[in-house]
Write a protein that holds these residues in place. Structure first.
Motif, mmCIF file in Angstrom:
data_model
loop_
_atom_site.group_PDB
_atom_site.id
_atom_site.type_symbol
_atom_site.label_atom_id
_atom_site.label_comp_id
_atom_site.label_asym_id
_atom_site.label_seq_id
_atom_site.Cartn_x
_atom_site.Cartn_y
_atom_site.Cartn_z
ATOM 1 N N UNK A 245 0.673 -1.128 -0.099
ATOM 2 C CA UNK A 245 -0.111 -0.005 -0.004
ATOM 3 C C UNK A 245 0.885 1.294 -0.057
ATOM 4 N N UNK A 246 2.083 1.159 0.292
ATOM 5 C CA UNK A 246 3.010 2.346 0.226
ATOM 6 C C UNK A 246 3.519 2.627 -1.265
ATOM 7 N N UNK A 247 2.394 3.193 -2.189
ATOM 8 C CA UNK A 247 2.647 3.498 -3.620
ATOM 9 C C UNK A 247 2.181 4.852 -4.133
ATOM 10 N N UNK A 248 2.118 5.832 -2.969
ATOM 11 C CA UNK A 248 1.529 7.071 -3.372
ATOM 12 C C UNK A 248 2.620 8.036 -2.796
ATOM 13 N N UNK A 249 3.301 8.801 -3.528
ATOM 14 C CA UNK A 249 4.234 9.705 -3.150
ATOM 15 C C UNK A 249 4.076 11.020 -3.602
ATOM 16 N N UNK A 250 4.167 12.103 -3.139
ATOM 17 C CA UNK A 250 3.963 13.427 -3.416
ATOM 18 C C UNK A 250 5.358 13.978 -4.258
ATOM 19 N N UNK A 251 6.696 13.662 -3.615
ATOM 20 C CA UNK A 251 7.700 13.901 -4.390
ATOM 21 C C UNK A 251 8.080 12.777 -5.182
ATOM 22 N N UNK A 252 8.255 12.984 -6.492
ATOM 23 C CA UNK A 252 8.512 11.998 -7.474
ATOM 24 C C UNK A 252 9.791 11.078 -7.327
ATOM 25 N N UNK A 253 10.625 11.963 -6.655
ATOM 26 C CA UNK A 253 11.912 11.047 -6.364
ATOM 27 C C UNK A 253 11.730 9.993 -5.495
ATOM 28 N N UNK A 254 10.716 9.966 -4.532
ATOM 29 C CA UNK A 254 10.479 8.941 -3.676
ATOM 30 C C UNK A 254 9.913 7.643 -4.209
ATOM 31 N N UNK A 255 9.362 7.946 -5.101
ATOM 32 C CA UNK A 255 8.449 6.866 -5.827
ATOM 33 C C UNK A 255 9.157 5.414 -6.293
ATOM 34 N N UNK A 256 10.280 5.793 -6.462
ATOM 35 C CA UNK A 256 11.454 4.751 -7.045
ATOM 36 C C UNK A 256 11.828 3.822 -5.875
ATOM 37 N N UNK A 257 11.301 2.433 -5.785
ATOM 38 C CA UNK A 257 11.840 1.602 -4.794
ATOM 39 C C UNK A 257 13.150 1.538 -4.473
ATOM 40 N N UNK A 258 13.708 1.409 -3.380
ATOM 41 C CA UNK A 258 15.081 1.253 -3.148
ATOM 42 C C UNK A 258 15.669 0.080 -3.592
ATOM 43 N N UNK A 259 16.902 -0.016 -3.812
ATOM 44 C CA UNK A 259 17.667 -1.268 -3.857
ATOM 45 C C UNK A 259 18.007 -2.015 -2.660
ATOM 46 N N UNK A 260 17.843 -3.347 -2.756
ATOM 47 C CA UNK A 260 17.959 -4.171 -1.489
ATOM 48 C C UNK A 260 19.371 -4.197 -1.062
ATOM 49 N N UNK A 261 19.927 -4.284 0.170
ATOM 50 C CA UNK A 261 21.160 -4.131 0.852
ATOM 51 C C UNK A 261 21.094 -5.382 1.701
ATOM 52 N N UNK A 262 22.142 -6.110 1.906
ATOM 53 C CA UNK A 262 22.443 -7.204 2.399
ATOM 54 C C UNK A 262 22.522 -6.692 3.953
ATOM 55 N N UNK A 263 22.094 -7.814 4.882
ATOM 56 C CA UNK A 263 21.944 -7.292 6.313
ATOM 57 C C UNK A 263 23.467 -7.117 6.897
ATOM 58 N N UNK A 264 23.510 -6.216 7.846
ATOM 59 C CA UNK A 264 24.566 -5.784 8.236
ATOM 60 C C UNK A 264 25.357 -4.775 7.614
#
Length: 605
Positions: A245-264
């Motif tokens: 449900x986290x799919x509505x963003x007012x600032x367009x730069x935040x709409x792109x999903x972040x890249x996955x980073x390994x734990x730690x």
């Protein structure tokens, strides 16, 4: 009045008109010049300062409206061209000086817009809010493009938060807003909530984070700020319950999903407050270190990762509410508004709802409507979050006093009491105390309350057959005479505060049985249910809770009469008979003597 006063007033009026027209023309001219000479450093600095000054000094709301929109177009153009942001190392001194001057004017413009949120002109404060949010999008896009990382323009965003929470007075010269009233205007609040706060996930996340920091313990807060923040939070009608449900963003730069980073892995982040995982860290030197010397987690979330994390949204929501509640405890109306939405709008989205235990318990001790609603929230914690609260039913029993049947929250009490006593695992001793206390209070209760008490009692007894002894108990028999005792001693102790120690189960509901002789026909008919077999289904209690004297009277006068009432009465000759006089010797009949005036008046024939 002198003859020279009229022409002077006319000249002053004409001069004001010409000044207004000139001011409007000045704004249009300055905007056109700024758009045309964007590369001229000196011209931009001078003309932009003039445009800001002309807009701030305008007394006519229409001219102010034109001025703020002219500045909006100018600053959007400057942001799009990169004039308001840039790499400090690559710019020369002239560009840095220009940027600093432009940012100074931008800040002045933002403060003026945030003050217009409190302006008396509705068109101005709605326009100001729309411009503030639109400029935020353009500035944040420009900053994100310049830095290469999604960001929000923090300086501009804090102007917005300040306007919504502190509500500064309007800086427009002709505005007459009261200096003592710092409450957020409802139209501004509704526009912000409906258009941005409830819709866009990034706006909601940043607002919750910054207001939580604003209200943190030890911070100096204006008394009106918590109420303004709460007026926004209580209108929130959308809160994500799933990461999708986290799919509505007012600032367009935040709409792109972040890249996955390994734990730690450690993710650099300039803002320490964005690390929502700190809420779960143990203090340094805790027993969970296991001798490794590492107290905090190494992994941290960036702002973009936090915005796409459901847990991060829940943590910011939790931190904001727990920072806000202590500021609302001193106001009973605000506590009442919080409790109205607590169980359905706040608890489901908190990371640790059980932390509300102390605050809710304090509200229960206040009694009245606040105490009843607090009991409802407390019951929700017990039912859904496994809170152990042994004295819950003792608190509920304390609400059964003579006031509860006469106050406006009577119907709310019966709704909640039916919910709280619905479990079949409750002991009969406890339930009998509630029914007996209500039965005792019915002796002085109004008819509107009695029509709720009787169905309520019937439903509880229908659900718990062990309570049938309360209506079928026979009077005690005298062993010597074998006859029923004439003097009945009720073993119920009305002064006992614990519902487990009142001896109610050894008593009976004689008070409710006596209601079959009540003067109100509807009450008498309902009370006869205890003389019949308990074969009827349970009552729909909701049908009896909203009765008043007015509804009962209306029901009586609209009732159909099955048999015509008697209109002729038997003639009584001696309504007030006189004193009988003993006959004398030789008299055959007893003599009647009217010894008072009433007997003389009412002696006929």
């Amino acid at each position: 009045m002198s003859t020279t006063s009229l022409p002077a007033r006319k000249k002053r009026k004409l001069s004001e008109t010409h000044a207004s027209e000139a001011n409007e023309d000045t704004i249009a001219t300055l905007e056109k010049s700024l758009m045309a000479s964007a590369e001229n450093t000196t011209s931009v600095k001078v003309e932009l300062a003039k445009l800001v000054k002309a807009t701030k000094k305008a007394t006519d709301p229409e001219i102010t409206h034109k001025g703020i929109y002219a500045l909006y177009r100018v600053f959007v153009s400057l942001a799009s061209s990169g004039r308001l942001v840039g790499t400090q190392k690559a710019d020369n001194e002239e560009k840095k000086a220009l940027r600093n001057e432009l940012l100074k004017q931008l800040k002045t413009y933002g403060e003026f817009l945030s003050s217009l949120l409190k302006d008396q002109e509705e068109s101005l404060h709605i326009a100001a809010l729309q411009i503030l949010m639109s400029v935020l999008k353009h500035l944040s896009t420009a900053v994100s493009k310049s830095s290469g990382q999604p960001q929000i323009h923090m300086i501009w965003w804090r102007c917005i938060v300040q306007g919504l929470t502190l509500c500064p007075l309007s800086l427009r010269p002709s505005s007459t807003s009261s200096s003592s009233n710092r409450a957020l205007i409802s139209t501004v609040r509704d526009q912000f909530v409906d258009t941005w706060f409830s819709v866009h996930d990034d706006i909601r996340w940043f607002f919750l984070r910054d207001t939580g920091n604003l209200l943190k313990p030890g911070a100096t807060v204006d008394p009106q700020v918590p109420e303004n923040i709460f007026s926004i939070l209580e209108k929130l009608n959308t809160m994500p319950t799933d990461a999708s449900e986290l799919n509505e963003f007012w600032i367009p730069a935040f709409a792109k999903a972040p890249s996955d980073s390994g734990p730690g892995a450690e993710i650099p982040d300039d803002d320490e407050e964005d690390d929502w995982r700190k809420s779960f860290d143990e203090p340094d030197g805790s027993e969970h270190d296991n001798g490794t010397g590492k107290g905090n987690r190494v992994y941290r979330l960036s702002t973009l990762q936090s915005l796409h994390s459901l847990t991060s949204h829940r943590v910011q929501f939790t931190v904001c509410w727990f920072a806000l509640l202590p500021h609302l405890s001193g106001s009973m109306p605000l506590c009442l508004r919080v409790l109205n939405i607590l169980h359905r709008g706040i608890m489901p989205h908190l990371t640790r709802p059980l932390r509300l235990n102390d605050w809710i318990g304090g509200c229960v001790d206040l009694g009245g409507s606040i105490g009843l609603l607090a009991l409802n929230s407390l019951f929700t914690l017990m039912q859904e979050y496994n809170l152990d609260y042994p004295s819950f039913y003792t608190k509920l029993y304390a609400f059964l006093d003579s006031d509860v049947l006469h106050l406006k929250h009577r119907s709310r009490f019966f709704r909640l009491a039916e919910l709280f006593l619905s479990s079949t695992h409750l002991p009969s001793t406890l339930l009998a105390s509630f029914l007996k206390r209500l039965s005792r209070l019915s002796l002085s209760a109004p008819p509107a309350a009695l029509v709720a008490i009787i169905p309520f009692t019937y439903n509880i007894m229908k659900r718990h057959p062990a309570l049938m002894c309360l209506v079928h108990r026979r009077p005690s028999i005298n062993e010597s005479t074998g006859l029923p005792e004439n003097h009945y001693v009720d073993p119920f102790n009305p002064d006992e505060t614990s519902p487990l120690l009142t001896n109610a189960l050894d008593s009976c509901l004689w008070e409710l049985v006596s209601m079959k002789n009540h003067y109100q026909a509807s009450v008498a008919i309902l009370a006869r249910i205890f003389e019949e077999q308990f074969t009827k289904p349970q009552y729909a209690l909701e049908d009896f809770l909203d009765h008043t004297y007015g509804t009962l009277f209306t029901t009586e006068i609209k009732k159909r009469i099955k048999a015509d009432p008697a209109l002729a009465m038997e003639h009584i000759k001696d309504l007030f008979p006189g004193k009988q006089i003993a006959p004398r010797e030789g008299d055959k009949e007893t003599l009647i003597s009217a010894t008072d005036l009433v007997s003389e008046i009412w002696t006929f024939g």
